[in-house]
Design an enzyme around this catalytic site. Sequence first.
Site, mmCIF file in Angstrom:
data_model
loop_
_atom_site.group_PDB
_atom_site.id
_atom_site.type_symbol
_atom_site.label_atom_id
_atom_site.label_comp_id
_atom_site.label_asym_id
_atom_site.label_seq_id
_atom_site.Cartn_x
_atom_site.Cartn_y
_atom_site.Cartn_z
ATOM 1 N N ARG A 80 0.797 -1.222 0.000
ATOM 2 C CA ARG A 80 0.000 0.000 0.000
ATOM 3 C C ARG A 80 0.836 1.281 0.000
ATOM 4 N NH1 ARG A 80 -3.672 -2.066 4.859
ATOM 5 N NH2 ARG A 80 -1.877 -3.463 5.045
ATOM 6 N N LYS A 92 31.700 28.922 1.896
ATOM 7 C CA LYS A 92 31.998 27.488 1.812
ATOM 8 C C LYS A 92 33.425 27.218 2.277
ATOM 9 C CE LYS A 92 34.153 25.252 -1.043
ATOM 10 N NZ LYS A 92 34.848 24.739 -2.223
ATOM 11 N N ASN A 129 37.673 31.013 -6.533
ATOM 12 C CA ASN A 129 38.462 29.914 -5.968
ATOM 13 C C ASN A 129 38.703 28.784 -6.954
ATOM 14 O OD1 ASN A 129 35.711 29.286 -5.940
ATOM 15 N ND2 ASN A 129 35.953 27.844 -4.257
HETATM 16 C C1 UD1 Z 1 -0.930 -7.665 11.742
HETATM 17 C C2 UD1 Z 1 -1.755 -8.566 12.660
HETATM 18 C C3 UD1 Z 1 -2.981 -7.798 13.139
HETATM 19 C C4 UD1 Z 1 -2.562 -6.534 13.825
HETATM 20 C C5 UD1 Z 1 -1.638 -5.696 12.930
HETATM 21 C C6 UD1 Z 1 -1.044 -4.559 13.721
HETATM 22 C C7 UD1 Z 1 -1.467 -10.860 11.878
HETATM 23 C C8 UD1 Z 1 -2.055 -11.978 11.115
HETATM 24 N N1 UD1 Z 1 -2.172 -9.742 11.947
HETATM 25 O O1 UD1 Z 1 -1.758 -7.380 10.628
HETATM 26 O O2 UD1 Z 1 -3.739 -8.604 14.032
HETATM 27 O O3 UD1 Z 1 -3.697 -5.780 14.181
HETATM 28 O O4 UD1 Z 1 -0.536 -6.495 12.440
HETATM 29 O O5 UD1 Z 1 -0.275 -3.726 12.895
HETATM 30 O O6 UD1 Z 1 -0.399 -11.005 12.429
HETATM 31 N N2 UD1 Z 1 5.475 -9.711 7.885
HETATM 32 C C9 UD1 Z 1 6.493 -10.582 7.581
HETATM 33 N N3 UD1 Z 1 6.233 -11.655 6.803
HETATM 34 C C10 UD1 Z 1 5.004 -11.927 6.315
HETATM 35 C C11 UD1 Z 1 3.952 -11.035 6.614
HETATM 36 C C12 UD1 Z 1 4.218 -9.946 7.426
HETATM 37 O O7 UD1 Z 1 7.635 -10.380 8.026
HETATM 38 O O8 UD1 Z 1 4.850 -12.937 5.615
HETATM 39 C C13 UD1 Z 1 5.777 -8.543 8.729
HETATM 40 C C14 UD1 Z 1 5.519 -7.234 8.009
HETATM 41 O O9 UD1 Z 1 6.704 -6.787 7.359
HETATM 42 C C15 UD1 Z 1 5.107 -6.308 9.129
HETATM 43 C C16 UD1 Z 1 4.466 -7.244 10.158
HETATM 44 O O10 UD1 Z 1 4.912 -8.543 9.837
HETATM 45 O O11 UD1 Z 1 6.212 -5.655 9.722
HETATM 46 C C17 UD1 Z 1 2.943 -7.173 10.105
HETATM 47 O O12 UD1 Z 1 2.523 -7.575 8.829
HETATM 48 P P1 UD1 Z 1 1.306 -6.907 8.065
HETATM 49 O O13 UD1 Z 1 1.122 -7.606 6.781
HETATM 50 O O14 UD1 Z 1 1.441 -5.439 8.052
HETATM 51 O O15 UD1 Z 1 0.135 -7.342 9.047
HETATM 52 P P2 UD1 Z 1 -1.244 -6.656 9.256
HETATM 53 O O16 UD1 Z 1 -2.164 -7.070 8.168
HETATM 54 O O17 UD1 Z 1 -1.058 -5.214 9.483
HETATM 55 CA CA CA Z 2 0.667 -3.708 9.330
#
Ligand code: UD1
Ligand code: CA
Length: 457
Positions: free
Chosen positions: A15, A350, A385
């Site tokens: 996003r 400078k 300069n």
């Molecule tokens: C997640 C939580 C949600 C919470 C929200 C808070 C889950 C399933 N959901 O949702 O309950 O309210 O965070 O911000 O956990 N990431 C990885 N590998 C992956 C997917 C994600 O490392 O395969 C990391 C992302 O880089 C990020 C974090 O995990 O830093 C959260 O992932 P994101 O996809 O943003 O989760 P949300 O849908 O926001």
């Molecule tokens: Ca998130």
Amino acid sequence: MTLSIVILAAGKGKRMHSQIPKVLHPLGGKSLIEHVVTTAQALNPSNPPIIVIGHEGEKVRKALEHHPITWVEQKEQLGTGHALLQALPNIPDSDSVLVLCGDTPLISVETLQRLISATPKNAIGIITAKFPNPSGLGRIVRDSQNNIIQIIEEKDANETFRNIQEINSGFYFIPAKFLKTWLPTLNNTNAQKEYYLTDIIAKSVKEKTAIHSVQPRNTEEVYGINDRAQLAILERFYQKQLAEKLMREGVTLLDPNRFDVRGELTIGQDVTIDVNVIFEGSVTIGSHCIIGPNCILKNALLADGVEIKANSIIEGAEIAEKCVIGPFARIRPDTKLSPNVHIGNFVEIKKSWVDTGTKINHLSYVGDSEIGSQVNIGAGTITCNYDGANKHKTIIGNNVFIGSNSQLVAPVQIGEGATIGAGSTITQNAPANQLTICRAKQITIENWQRPKKEKET
Ligand code: UD1
Ligand code: CA
């Protein structure tokens, strides 16, 4: 108990619509993930924090190369549960694991310490918050005794669950042995076909493991960044927090809503900062300074009593006591001003040292120069300069007077107490205490007449 910290940062950040990985976008001049890493380090974990990277992981690694970190790769982004699973081989069974999110930069050390200390042994700790608009986030489901029994992702929630305002922040404190038992058994039968870390809550309820929740002092602490509008909201919150801290410490900000620090700022007492001033890199300001509106100060050191007037840019410079700079002045890197120097409008300096009490007040370029004390540089003076290939030095002694619109063609030296006549192009050294002029001699042509316009026929 020994503490391990895992930061999840493998997600794509779709996003953001960006070529830059989401966690590398800046907030307050520092990447999102660097904020999280700094917070993690403040908790003194027994080993360096583990960061799970995937999408554009190399860029993230490069951006944090000066921090001690254990890197773990999640080759395919199959969900937060799958991401944390990749980190487990690096964690001893007896540790407790603090899980942080790379895209939630403002979690405070205080809240995390509270999570760690309030979570009983062999229980799960989780940070939750009430959001008036919880859309997009996982919802906390509680039973009639107010115990947490489940986390439901918005995409899997029916209307009743969507109406819950308590959200999952994505921060947890969990014994490693539980993660090692539960994470390999997660499934992805959900709306997003992902292995949800949040599903371990239901598993822990089944095994009668206690779940303890903690709330942050400010909800912004758990505000995750998913798009640029959220980034802008959090940036303002961050700046406002910094502004309030400075005001509490004795700095006057004419408008805390128009104040930006993109790095580290240290300020003494009784400093007044007008609107739209931007501080970048590392800036230190003494006491009793005045910074006018629309200035940019980057990697600068200002001693006590300095005044920077409107619309000036100061970068990589050291400014001693009681200097007055601007309006519309530009001080560039490697410049050192001694006390009481005055730099006026449309003056660029400078890589130069300007000694005590010297004035360069109007329309000048001074580069690669050493200027003594009590010198007056007239309006429009230029140090030439650059010869097209190399840079050369201009050295001006104490008490020199340079007449307006002079060019000093470097390398050149002007002796102490010398005067340079206005409009001179000085290509050779000028001796001390004498007047040196180098310009066409003024003549008057008698009986000369202006051409007249020819009559139209
Ligand atoms: C997640 C939580 C949600 C919470 C929200 C808070 C889950 C399933 N959901 O949702 O309950 O309210 O965070 O911000 O956990 N990431 C990885 N590998 C992956 C997917 C994600 O490392 O395969 C990391 C992302 O880089 C990020 C974090 O995990 O830093 C959260 O992932 P994101 O996809 O943003 O989760 P949300 O849908 O926001
Ligand atoms: Ca998130």
